[in-house]
Design an enzyme around this catalytic site. Structure first.
Site, PDB file in Angstrom:
ATOM      1  N   ASP A  81       0.873  -1.203   0.076  1.00 42.01           N
ATOM      2  CA  ASP A  81       0.050   0.053   0.061  1.00 42.01           C
ATOM      3  C   ASP A  81       0.964   1.330   0.064  1.00 42.01           C
ATOM      4  O   ASP A  81       1.634   1.585   0.834  1.00 42.01           O
ATOM      5  CB  ASP A  81      -0.724  -0.007   1.143  1.00 42.01           C
ATOM      6  CG  ASP A  81      -1.744   0.984   1.231  1.00 42.01           C
ATOM      7  OD1 ASP A  81      -1.742   2.015   0.673  1.00 42.01           O
ATOM      8  OD2 ASP A  81      -2.471   1.429   2.422  1.00 42.01           O
ATOM      9  N   ASN A 108       2.291   5.428 -11.298  1.00 39.47           N
ATOM     10  CA  ASN A 108       1.008   5.314 -12.081  1.00 39.47           C
ATOM     11  C   ASN A 108       0.069   5.122 -11.045  1.00 39.47           C
ATOM     12  O   ASN A 108      -1.220   5.037 -11.438  1.00 39.47           O
ATOM     13  CB  ASN A 108       1.114   4.137 -13.124  1.00 39.47           C
ATOM     14  CG  ASN A 108      -0.252   3.571 -13.517  1.00 39.47           C
ATOM     15  OD1 ASN A 108      -0.692   4.355 -14.258  1.00 39.47           O
ATOM     16  ND2 ASN A 108      -0.731   2.328 -13.271  1.00 39.47           N
ATOM     17  N   TYR A 178     -10.346  13.646  -6.673  1.00 38.42           N
ATOM     18  CA  TYR A 178      -9.407  13.095  -7.666  1.00 38.42           C
ATOM     19  C   TYR A 178      -8.714  13.970  -8.540  1.00 38.42           C
ATOM     20  O   TYR A 178      -7.635  14.115  -8.724  1.00 38.42           O
ATOM     21  CB  TYR A 178     -10.283  12.059  -8.529  1.00 38.42           C
ATOM     22  CG  TYR A 178      -9.590  11.518  -9.588  1.00 38.42           C
ATOM     23  CD1 TYR A 178      -8.316  10.520  -9.132  1.00 38.42           C
ATOM     24  CD2 TYR A 178      -9.675  11.817 -10.992  1.00 38.42           C
ATOM     25  CE1 TYR A 178      -7.623   9.862 -10.212  1.00 38.42           C
ATOM     26  CE2 TYR A 178      -9.132  11.142 -11.972  1.00 38.42           C
ATOM     27  CZ  TYR A 178      -7.911  10.176 -11.582  1.00 38.42           C
ATOM     28  OH  TYR A 178      -7.333   9.859 -12.606  1.00 38.42           O
ATOM     29  N   LYS A 182      -4.866  15.059  -8.402  1.00 37.86           N
ATOM     30  CA  LYS A 182      -3.963  14.926  -9.669  1.00 37.86           C
ATOM     31  C   LYS A 182      -3.237  16.402 -10.059  1.00 37.86           C
ATOM     32  O   LYS A 182      -2.356  16.578 -10.622  1.00 37.86           O
ATOM     33  CB  LYS A 182      -4.705  14.452 -10.829  1.00 37.86           C
ATOM     34  CG  LYS A 182      -5.093  12.922 -10.660  1.00 37.86           C
ATOM     35  CD  LYS A 182      -3.851  12.060 -10.666  1.00 37.86           C
ATOM     36  CE  LYS A 182      -4.101  10.656 -10.647  1.00 37.86           C
ATOM     37  NZ  LYS A 182      -2.831   9.898 -10.460  1.00 37.86           N
ATOM     38  N   ILE A 211      -9.410   6.392 -21.214  1.00 39.03           N
ATOM     39  CA  ILE A 211      -8.576   5.203 -21.546  1.00 39.03           C
ATOM     40  C   ILE A 211      -9.413   3.861 -21.604  1.00 39.03           C
ATOM     41  O   ILE A 211     -10.006   3.506 -20.361  1.00 39.03           O
ATOM     42  CB  ILE A 211      -7.289   4.980 -20.858  1.00 39.03           C
ATOM     43  CG1 ILE A 211      -6.558   6.233 -21.085  1.00 39.03           C
ATOM     44  CG2 ILE A 211      -6.474   3.960 -21.809  1.00 39.03           C
ATOM     45  CD1 ILE A 211      -6.227   6.754 -22.436  1.00 39.03           C
ATOM     46  N   THR A 213      -9.739   0.789 -20.559  1.00 41.24           N
ATOM     47  CA  THR A 213      -9.140  -0.361 -19.908  1.00 41.24           C
ATOM     48  C   THR A 213     -10.316  -1.224 -19.446  1.00 41.24           C
ATOM     49  O   THR A 213     -11.413  -0.955 -19.662  1.00 41.24           O
ATOM     50  CB  THR A 213      -8.229   0.091 -18.602  1.00 41.24           C
ATOM     51  OG1 THR A 213      -9.209   0.542 -17.664  1.00 41.24           O
ATOM     52  CG2 THR A 213      -7.362   1.240 -19.037  1.00 41.24           C
TER      53      THR A 213
END
Length: 277
Positions: A81, A108, A178, A182, A211, A213
């Site tokens: 973690d 990442n 979020y 960022k 993206i 995924t």
């Protein structure tokens, strides 16, 4: 996704050690595979080394480190973690001891991990904000600080992952915490680039758009993300793929970008140029 059963097709990173956090699945896994394909020894750190299977993403081997070794490189996978400083430092130290060097750090790890319905600026509570910043911002800080003493020995490259959410907000106003975390990643990237430039360390950021995924598509309806409607708003008229991101990473960690630092490359198909859907 890259074919992990193939031999490494390029040796431009041969002898180097690369770390990818959040690298057991999704874009992070694609980063690791690409770095291995370029000849680097790769260490993966993830809070869940089996995350790919949880989202229906199929590996070409039993484990992510076996998948990486299929390229003829050395690989290490550590479950940790990274929002915990002690755990992050211990993981980086283990990698340094194992490989004797660190040349590339790809931060990442992260994501919009809190419930979408409480992710608005007016509603985010302390626990959720702490979780969001821990996973997205502090994990990056801890890994950078732990890796820099080793990186300074020979120079290298750090790539942090931001988001196009720092440029625009969805029409609903969701995922505010979020985006804030960022944005902090981006500011930290630029300050660190100035500080460590004299040590021949380049620090840049990638800001992905939407993206495609396995995880994003599995949650598409719930989070209204990765929809056909959004794809038609993007100037290139498609969602991004992991391969779109790995090409940018390759540029930032190889000699192609030796005079580039403190920059953020948006990998969004032009989505950051238009109003959010």
């Amino acid at each position: 996704m890259y074919d992990a059963n193939a031999e490494a097709t390029s040796g431009i990173l041969a002898g180097k050690c690369a770390i990818v956090t959040g690298g057991a699945g999704g874009i992070g896994r694609a980063y690791g595979l690409r770095l291995a394909q370029l000849g680097a020894n790769v260490a993966i750190i993830d809070v869940d080394l089996h995350v790919a299977a949880r989202w229906g993403e199929k590996l070409s081997a039993d484990t992510i480190d076996e998948e990486l070794r299929a390229y003829g490189v050395s690989a290490l996978a550590i479950q940790a973690d990274l929002s915990n400083r002690l755990a992050a430092t211990a993981a980086i130290d283990e990698i340094g001891r194992t490989f004797g060097r660190i040349d590339i750090l790809v931060n990442n790890a992260g994501g919009a991990i809190t419930p979408i319905e409480t992710s608005f600026a007016s509603q985010s509570n302390d626990a959720e904000l702490a979780s969001i910043f821990g996973v997205n911002f502090y994990s990056m800080v801890y890994c950078c600080q732990a890796a820099l003493p080793i990186l300074k020995r020979q120079g290298g490259a750090i790539v942090n992952v931001s988001t196009i959410g720092v440029d625009l907000a969805p029409a609903s106003g969701a995922i505010a915490g979020y985006a804030a975390a960022k944005a902090a990643v981006l500011r930290y990237t630029r300050h660190l680039a100035v500080e460590v430039g004299p040590h021949a360390i380049r620090v840049n950021a990638i800001a992905p758009g939407i993206i495609e995924t396995a995880r994003v598509m599995a949650q598409s309806n719930q989070r209204d993300l990765g929809t056909d409607k959004q794809a038609q708003v993007i100037p290139l008229r498609r969602l991004g793929t992991a391969a779109d991101c790995t090409g940018t990473l390759e540029y930032l960690v190889t000699d192609m970008s030796l005079y580039v630092t403190g920059e953020c490359i948006r990998v969004s198909g032009g989505y950051s140029l238009v109003a959010a859907g």
